[in-house]
Design a protein around this motif. Sequence first.
Motif, PDB file in Angstrom:
ATOM      1  N   UNK A  29     -17.819  10.767 -38.439  1.00 15.13           N
ATOM      2  CA  UNK A  29     -16.574  11.791 -37.830  1.00 15.13           C
ATOM      3  C   UNK A  29     -16.699  13.335 -38.641  1.00 15.13           C
ATOM      4  N   UNK A  30     -16.917  14.181 -37.997  1.00 14.42           N
ATOM      5  CA  UNK A  30     -17.123  15.526 -38.778  1.00 14.42           C
ATOM      6  C   UNK A  30     -15.794  15.581 -39.654  1.00 14.42           C
ATOM      7  N   UNK A  31     -15.991  16.431 -40.683  1.00 17.66           N
ATOM      8  CA  UNK A  31     -14.871  16.363 -41.545  1.00 17.66           C
ATOM      9  C   UNK A  31     -13.560  17.266 -41.029  1.00 17.66           C
ATOM     10  N   UNK A  32     -13.770  18.174 -40.283  1.00 15.12           N
ATOM     11  CA  UNK A  32     -12.779  18.985 -39.773  1.00 15.12           C
ATOM     12  C   UNK A  32     -11.921  18.148 -38.865  1.00 15.12           C
ATOM     13  N   UNK A  33     -12.500  17.328 -37.968  1.00 14.53           N
ATOM     14  CA  UNK A  33     -11.728  16.318 -37.282  1.00 14.53           C
ATOM     15  C   UNK A  33     -11.119  15.311 -37.921  1.00 14.53           C
ATOM     16  N   UNK A  34     -11.838  14.700 -38.874  1.00 15.39           N
ATOM     17  CA  UNK A  34     -11.286  13.700 -39.881  1.00 15.39           C
ATOM     18  C   UNK A  34      -9.996  14.193 -40.702  1.00 15.39           C
ATOM     19  N   UNK A  35     -10.258  15.211 -41.068  1.00 15.91           N
ATOM     20  CA  UNK A  35      -9.155  15.806 -41.758  1.00 15.91           C
ATOM     21  C   UNK A  35      -7.537  16.072 -40.782  1.00 15.91           C
ATOM     22  N   UNK A  36      -8.155  16.345 -39.396  1.00 17.78           N
ATOM     23  CA  UNK A  36      -6.842  16.387 -38.459  1.00 17.78           C
ATOM     24  C   UNK A  36      -6.393  15.087 -38.247  1.00 17.78           C
ATOM     25  N   UNK A  37      -7.378  13.931 -38.106  1.00 18.81           N
ATOM     26  CA  UNK A  37      -6.747  12.737 -38.011  1.00 18.81           C
ATOM     27  C   UNK A  37      -6.089  12.072 -39.162  1.00 18.81           C
ATOM     28  N   UNK A  38      -6.446  12.354 -40.391  1.00 16.55           N
ATOM     29  CA  UNK A  38      -6.061  11.870 -41.650  1.00 16.55           C
ATOM     30  C   UNK A  38      -4.617  12.512 -41.694  1.00 16.55           C
ATOM     31  N   UNK A  39      -4.491  13.769 -41.477  1.00 16.64           N
ATOM     32  CA  UNK A  39      -2.887  14.563 -41.337  1.00 16.64           C
ATOM     33  C   UNK A  39      -2.261  13.893 -40.311  1.00 16.64           C
ATOM     34  N   UNK A  40      -2.626  13.708 -39.352  1.00 15.55           N
ATOM     35  CA  UNK A  40      -2.000  12.919 -38.253  1.00 15.55           C
ATOM     36  C   UNK A  40      -1.436  11.606 -38.704  1.00 15.55           C
ATOM     37  N   UNK A  41      -2.187  10.787 -39.486  1.00 12.61           N
ATOM     38  CA  UNK A  41      -1.775   9.633 -40.011  1.00 12.61           C
ATOM     39  C   UNK A  41      -0.581   9.792 -40.801  1.00 12.61           C
ATOM     40  N   UNK A  42      -0.796  10.593 -41.867  1.00 16.32           N
ATOM     41  CA  UNK A  42       0.263  10.867 -42.779  1.00 16.32           C
ATOM     42  C   UNK A  42       1.541  11.308 -41.890  1.00 16.32           C
ATOM     43  N   UNK A  43       1.457  11.891 -40.947  1.00 15.87           N
ATOM     44  CA  UNK A  43       2.618  12.325 -40.006  1.00 15.87           C
ATOM     45  C   UNK A  43       3.356  11.173 -39.404  1.00 15.87           C
ATOM     46  N   UNK A  44       2.346  10.695 -38.600  1.00 10.43           N
ATOM     47  CA  UNK A  44       2.998   9.651 -37.513  1.00 10.43           C
ATOM     48  C   UNK A  44       3.709   8.363 -38.249  1.00 10.43           C
ATOM     49  N   UNK A  45       2.442   7.841 -39.122  1.00 13.61           N
ATOM     50  CA  UNK A  45       2.795   6.344 -39.967  1.00 13.61           C
ATOM     51  C   UNK A  45       4.074   6.635 -40.481  1.00 13.61           C
TER      52      UNK A  45
END
Length: 229
Positions: free
Chosen positions: A12-28
């Motif tokens: 997973x490209x780092x930029x996309x991964x950062x977006x997914x990780x941020x979404x993880x913290x927000x949604x969870x």
Amino acid sequence: MGMGMEKCCGFIPLRLATFIIATWFFVIYLFDAVTGFLGINAVTVYSGQTAKAWYYVDLIFTLIICIGGLLGIIGSCFASRKFAKIFSIIVWINCALSIIKYIVSLALMAVFHENLVRSCLRSGFIGFSNAQTPMGPAIITDSPFYTPVQYPGTLNAHASSLDDCQSNVKTFLIAYGVVIFVIELIQIYFASVVNAYSSRLRNGARHHRLHDQQIKDFEESRYHMSTVY
């Protein structure tokens, strides 16, 4: 940690991964906060029953982590170096807060597990079909002749037996301990991914500045050569 990382999870490209990780913290953690408010989050309610002040501290920590995730989503969308650096700090703060949140909750529930059993006797085990909002510990008689009685539409509608409650509480505490250990390992890895992305943006900015300076120096040297000849 993670500065030499090229991809998250190897693909997973780092930029996309950062977006997914941020979404993880927000949604969870938004889900965690909402279920806590609604009284269907067993961890939030049971740990809050053992220490009422912790109920509010727990929810505050959860909301802070959620807001941190939202900031990360915004920053990753715009690939902002400044925002990525800020989020790399925020994500480590989020990890620290979540570790405190989970460990304190587990410790309170483990130390006061009898309170959890009493609450279960009175009202059944907390879940989506059995919301509970009282923050005070359950008052149950110690008489060996006591038997929980279910009354539909009341706090005792889901009352359970002592054996079932002891089994449910024990299973819950063990499962919760294992789950939070895994989650924290994942989140620490996530933090290293965000740190790698921030470092890449920062290093890329240095390379661009160097390239621009080289062009400027070349143009100036060419100008001076033309004036000589």
